[in-house]
Design an enzyme around this catalytic site. Sequence first.
Site, PDB file in Angstrom:
ATOM      1  N   GLY A 140     -10.641   1.648  12.149  1.00 54.76           N
ATOM      2  CA  GLY A 140      -8.141   2.234  13.196  1.00 54.76           C
ATOM      3  C   GLY A 140      -8.619   3.162  14.152  1.00 54.76           C
ATOM      4  O   GLY A 140      -8.015   2.744  15.370  1.00 54.76           O
ATOM      5  N   TYR A 200       1.110  -1.385   0.390  1.00 50.10           N
ATOM      6  CA  TYR A 200      -0.103   0.433  -0.252  1.00 50.10           C
ATOM      7  C   TYR A 200       0.566   1.033  -0.088  1.00 50.10           C
ATOM      8  O   TYR A 200       0.620   2.412  -0.051  1.00 50.10           O
ATOM      9  CB  TYR A 200      -0.592  -0.010   1.282  1.00 50.10           C
ATOM     10  N   GLY A 259     -14.651   2.201  11.496  1.00 51.93           N
ATOM     11  CA  GLY A 259     -14.219   2.847  12.729  1.00 51.93           C
ATOM     12  C   GLY A 259     -12.954   1.794  13.166  1.00 51.93           C
ATOM     13  O   GLY A 259     -12.955   1.329  14.625  1.00 51.93           O
ATOM     14  N   TYR A 317      -6.527  12.314  13.534  1.00 44.80           N
ATOM     15  CA  TYR A 317      -4.951  12.156  14.215  1.00 44.80           C
ATOM     16  C   TYR A 317      -5.915  13.192  14.885  1.00 44.80           C
ATOM     17  O   TYR A 317      -5.704  13.335  15.913  1.00 44.80           O
ATOM     18  CB  TYR A 317      -3.446  12.068  14.330  1.00 44.80           C
TER      19      TYR A 317
END
Lengths: 174, 174
Positions: free
Chosen positions: A102, A25, A100, A136
């Site tokens: 992560g 990725y 949800g 974050y």
Amino acid sequence: MLRLRAAQEADCDIILQLITELAEYEQLRAEVVADRAALQSALCAPSPRVFCTLAEWQNSLEDTSTAGFALWFYNFSTFKGRHGIYLEDLFVRPEFRGRGIGRALLQSLAQRCMTEGLARLEWAVLDWNRPALDFYAGLGAQALTQWVPHRVTGEALAQLAAQATHASPSRPQS
Amino acid sequence: MLRLRAAQEADCDIILQLITELAEYEQLRAEVVADRAALQSALCAPSPRVFCTLAEWQNSLEDTSTAGFALWFYNFSTFKGRHGIYLEDLFVRPEFRGRGIGRALLQSLAQRCMTEGLARLEWAVLDWNRPALDFYAGLGAQALTQWVPHRVTGEALAQLAAQATHASPSRPQS
């Protein structure tokens, strides 16, 4: 339905697979030299110094898929005099994103910090990854933009080691 | 003459003193909440997850001074499948600078990396600390400028933990 659990020895193959998918990725597949034996040796040591949380998605009792993982270890704050958690890698397979997962992995590590009296939860983000930076920030994370991570590896590490002229302190207890 | 050695339980008082001097030097004295008991608990655990190397300067057998310290722990590279060393703090008392003590502490950790088969040695530097940045570049260190360290702590950490809705994985073996 999401289930989080601590990885066991039998999970090393799937963890290696997830690490490879993460590297693909990031277009860094060539950098993966980890193998099952190395992972098992680290994750399943008598007193392990690295840990892995697996995220599994259960459609039914018979239909469970590995959706992602968090790999982490304990760091230390000198000023606090306490350990914290450093999240080395967080990965959710593309087909499981938007559920949800992560966030749940991060919440689980935050919960561990509270339970174990740890000072903080830390990780690093690539500066071009705007969606991650925004995500974050929304979780209340501070971006420590003044701090520049440094690394010595490969030949430079060997050269630095070769210059050592003083007796090396004894090996830590393992 | 410089001597490096692994810190022992009896060294916790001087380590706390050095941490305080480091914080004063950085004008961050108010952030130090570490105490002797916390340091001792972490550094002298049965399987410690953080380590301290002390640098001592011996003028003679009877005249030895603590000159500085390195505080470090094992991190982990997912792609390498191997541990590395993260140097959390490196400090040399002002009156002992210019004698190669900081370099010797770094070399000692690089040597440990080679001996233990570790992938790399890492640390972080404040971006305004030009002398330190130049010094580390001269040692062959790469500045990982694309990576932004992130931290959740305090109230934000408690809030993130409180949102956790999934069973937390079991406690790591200690």
